[in-house]
Design an enzyme around this catalytic site. Structure first.
Site, PDB file in Angstrom:
ATOM      1  N   GLY A   1     -27.616 -24.881  10.283  1.00 28.13           N
ATOM      2  CA  GLY A   1     -26.621 -24.162  11.064  1.00 28.13           C
ATOM      3  C   GLY A   1     -27.116 -24.127  12.643  1.00 28.13           C
TER       4      GLY A   1
ATOM      5  N   ASN B   1     -27.875 -17.406  -0.997  1.00 27.52           N
ATOM      6  CA  ASN B   1     -26.972 -18.198  -0.163  1.00 27.52           C
ATOM      7  C   ASN B   1     -25.203 -17.547  -0.412  1.00 27.52           C
ATOM      8  OD1 ASN B   1     -28.636 -21.224   0.367  1.00 27.52           O
ATOM      9  ND2 ASN B   1     -28.603 -19.456   1.564  1.00 27.52           N
ATOM     10  N   TRP B   2     -25.217 -16.939  -1.757  1.00 28.75           N
ATOM     11  CA  TRP B   2     -23.655 -16.646  -2.198  1.00 28.75           C
ATOM     12  C   TRP B   2     -23.537 -15.331  -0.913  1.00 28.75           C
ATOM     13  CZ3 TRP B   2     -20.831 -19.261  -4.906  1.00 28.75           C
ATOM     14  CH2 TRP B   2     -21.503 -20.043  -5.811  1.00 28.75           C
TER      15      TRP B   2
ATOM     16  N   SER C   1     -28.967 -21.421  -2.336  1.00 28.29           N
ATOM     17  CA  SER C   1     -29.973 -20.483  -3.330  1.00 28.29           C
ATOM     18  C   SER C   1     -29.003 -19.415  -3.763  1.00 28.29           C
ATOM     19  CB  SER C   1     -30.906 -19.616  -2.177  1.00 28.29           C
ATOM     20  OG  SER C   1     -30.146 -19.078  -1.177  1.00 28.29           O
TER      21      SER C   1
ATOM     22  N   ARG D   1     -23.497 -15.626   2.132  1.00 27.80           N
ATOM     23  CA  ARG D   1     -23.115 -15.950   3.481  1.00 27.80           C
ATOM     24  C   ARG D   1     -21.520 -15.692   3.393  1.00 27.80           C
ATOM     25  NH1 ARG D   1     -26.365 -21.202   5.317  1.00 27.80           N
ATOM     26  NH2 ARG D   1     -28.651 -20.171   5.016  1.00 27.80           N
TER      27      ARG D   1
ATOM     28  N   ARG E   1     -21.019 -24.078  11.911  1.00 24.81           N
ATOM     29  CA  ARG E   1     -22.159 -24.278  11.032  1.00 24.81           C
ATOM     30  C   ARG E   1     -21.735 -25.599   9.900  1.00 24.81           C
ATOM     31  NH1 ARG E   1     -26.226 -20.547  10.719  1.00 24.81           N
ATOM     32  NH2 ARG E   1     -26.266 -21.140   8.367  1.00 24.81           N
TER      33      ARG E   1
ATOM     34  N   ARG F   1     -41.813 -19.927   5.159  1.00 28.65           N
ATOM     35  CA  ARG F   1     -41.760 -18.968   4.092  1.00 28.65           C
ATOM     36  C   ARG F   1     -41.060 -19.878   2.985  1.00 28.65           C
ATOM     37  NH1 ARG F   1     -37.786 -16.374   8.088  1.00 28.65           N
ATOM     38  NH2 ARG F   1     -36.083 -17.180   7.917  1.00 28.65           N
TER      39      ARG F   1
ATOM     40  N   ASP G   1     -33.480 -26.926   5.374  1.00 33.21           N
ATOM     41  CA  ASP G   1     -33.285 -26.113   6.315  1.00 33.21           C
ATOM     42  C   ASP G   1     -32.952 -26.489   7.660  1.00 33.21           C
ATOM     43  OD1 ASP G   1     -32.491 -23.228   6.595  1.00 33.21           O
ATOM     44  OD2 ASP G   1     -34.653 -22.517   7.093  1.00 33.21           O
TER      45      ASP G   1
ATOM     46  N   TRP H   1     -28.754 -26.538  13.955  1.00 30.59           N
ATOM     47  CA  TRP H   1     -28.286 -27.793  14.509  1.00 30.59           C
ATOM     48  C   TRP H   1     -27.080 -27.814  15.095  1.00 30.59           C
ATOM     49  CZ3 TRP H   1     -24.508 -31.321  13.491  1.00 30.59           C
ATOM     50  CH2 TRP H   1     -24.795 -32.623  14.366  1.00 30.59           C
TER      51      TRP H   1
HETATM   52  C1  IPE Z   1     -33.401 -21.637   1.880  1.00 32.77           C
HETATM   53  O1  IPE Z   1     -32.850 -21.692   3.154  1.00 32.77           O
HETATM   54  C2  IPE Z   1     -32.374 -22.052   0.922  1.00 32.77           C
HETATM   55  C3  IPE Z   1     -31.910 -23.688   0.863  1.00 32.77           C
HETATM   56  C4  IPE Z   1     -32.321 -24.397   1.868  1.00 32.77           C
HETATM   57  C5  IPE Z   1     -30.829 -23.774   0.245  1.00 32.77           C
HETATM   58  P1  IPE Z   1     -32.233 -20.216   3.741  1.00 32.77           P
HETATM   59  O2  IPE Z   1     -31.830 -20.638   4.937  1.00 32.77           O
HETATM   60  O3  IPE Z   1     -31.137 -19.651   2.772  1.00 32.77           O
HETATM   61  O4  IPE Z   1     -33.513 -19.219   3.657  1.00 32.77           O
HETATM   62  P2  IPE Z   1     -33.941 -18.089   4.653  1.00 32.77           P
HETATM   63  O5  IPE Z   1     -32.740 -17.048   4.861  1.00 32.77           O
HETATM   64  O6  IPE Z   1     -34.082 -18.657   5.860  1.00 32.77           O
HETATM   65  O7  IPE Z   1     -35.141 -17.451   4.150  1.00 32.77           O
HETATM   66  C1  IPE Z   2     -29.845 -24.954   4.991  1.00 33.72           C
HETATM   67  O1  IPE Z   2     -29.573 -24.702   6.460  1.00 33.72           O
HETATM   68  C2  IPE Z   2     -28.878 -25.098   4.157  1.00 33.72           C
HETATM   69  C3  IPE Z   2     -28.355 -23.997   3.507  1.00 33.72           C
HETATM   70  C4  IPE Z   2     -28.881 -22.940   3.340  1.00 33.72           C
HETATM   71  C5  IPE Z   2     -27.064 -24.206   2.462  1.00 33.72           C
HETATM   72  P1  IPE Z   2     -29.029 -23.300   6.972  1.00 33.72           P
HETATM   73  O2  IPE Z   2     -27.382 -23.209   6.860  1.00 33.72           O
HETATM   74  O3  IPE Z   2     -29.864 -22.332   6.480  1.00 33.72           O
HETATM   75  O4  IPE Z   2     -29.258 -23.527   8.456  1.00 33.72           O
HETATM   76  P2  IPE Z   2     -29.921 -22.494   9.258  1.00 33.72           P
HETATM   77  O5  IPE Z   2     -31.167 -22.086   8.896  1.00 33.72           O
HETATM   78  O6  IPE Z   2     -28.974 -21.414   9.764  1.00 33.72           O
HETATM   79  O7  IPE Z   2     -30.263 -23.071  10.843  1.00 33.72           O
HETATM   80 MG    MG Z   3     -31.610 -21.332   6.890  1.00 30.32          MG
END
Ligand code: IPE
Ligand code: IPE
Ligand code: MG
Length: 245
Positions: free
Chosen positions: A28, A73-74, A70, A76, A38, A199, A25, A30
């Site tokens: 984004g 994540n769809w 996840s 997004r 992102r 979490r 995680d 970073w």
């Molecule tokens: C968890 O990260 C899923 C992955 C790392 C692929 P998310 O960024 O999607 O989780 P939340 O939204 O912070 O719980």
């Molecule tokens: C984890 O990084 C990668 C995926 C969930 C695909 P994020 O994209 O969730 O990054 P943050 O949490 O927004 O910083």
């Molecule tokens: Mg994240």
């Protein structure tokens, strides 16, 4: 980068976890910190994936499960989802030969049928190319959600009961575990989450019942092999009681 030494001083190589799971995680955040899109964070994150795979293989980890996308994540923005799919495909294709050479067995856990067809094809090709490898097992969790995995297991078990193959009284924890994507793997002994969130985000809910959890504030693109080794050392000093005294 490839031949960078891994500083394992103080690490007990005989007491490493057999299965490490990682919630990667912070890509984004970073990118945001650097005033970048992102997607740049996801690109940099892919380099960290390569590094972690290499280090885990070199120190002798048997199973590495990486949460890459996840079921949630769809939701997004379309552009981000598409960019992630492009990166995923690139990874699965570009690392294929490397995995063959390094004796890594590649697998995907999750709703693979939800992925774009071209990616499904490349996943199959990489799985096939590495199917006889018996070094580290690398599992990418793609379109993975633990609740949907458990629902899938319940449906399959119910069907076995319905058709008379299985008695209700015969259902036990092993029955459930056998119907999860992870049926052929030990439960992870260690779960690492980067970027500080406390979490689980729908990852391996059943499998982590007694897993040791390590959360670091480091954002995934900044995660280093030295930090991985530090987390492993910390893990080796924990007292795993499993409910006993
Ligand atoms: C968890 O990260 C899923 C992955 C790392 C692929 P998310 O960024 O999607 O989780 P939340 O939204 O912070 O719980
Ligand atoms: C984890 O990084 C990668 C995926 C969930 C695909 P994020 O994209 O969730 O990054 P943050 O949490 O927004 O910083
Ligand atoms: Mg994240």
């Amino acid at each position: 980068m490839k031949s960078d030494p891994i500083h394992t001083d103080g690490l007990d190589m005989a007491a490493l976890p057999s299965h490490i799971a990682v919630i990667m995680d912070g890509n984004g955040r970073w990118a945001k910190k650097k005033l970048l899109n992102r997607v740049k964070g996801h690109e940099k994150g892919a380099d960290t994936v390569r590094m972690v795979v290499r280090v885990c293989r070199e120190i002798g980890i048997s199973f590495l499960t990486l949460y890459a996308f996840s079921t949630e994540n769809w939701q997004r923005p379309k552009a981000e989802v598409s960019a992630l799919m492009v990166l995923l495909k690139k990874f699965v294709v570009s690392e294929r030969q490397e995995m063959v050479v390094n004796n890594i067995r590649f697998n995907v856990i999750g709703q693979t049928e939800q992925l774009p067809e071209d990616i499904q094809g490349e996943i199959l090709r990489t799985r096939d190319a590495t199917r006889n490898n018996d070094g580290m097992h690398l599992n990418l969790a793609l379109s993975y959600g633990s609740r949907s995995e458990i629902v899938k297991a319940v449906r399959e078990i119910a069907e076995e009961v319905r058709t008379g193959q299985l008695a209700v009284d015969a259902i036990d924890e092993n029955t459930v575990a056998a119907h999860l994507y992870t049926s052929s793997m030990p439960d992870p002994e260690l779960l690492i989450r980067t970027s500080g969130e406390m979490r689980i985000s729908n990852f391996l809910l059943w499998q982590i019942a007694y897993t040791e959890i390590a959360v670091t504030d480091t954002l995934w693109p900044d995660f280093t092999k030295d930090e991985l080794v530090r987390i492993l050392k910390d893990y080796q000093h924990r007292d795993r009681r499993f409910g006993r005294v």
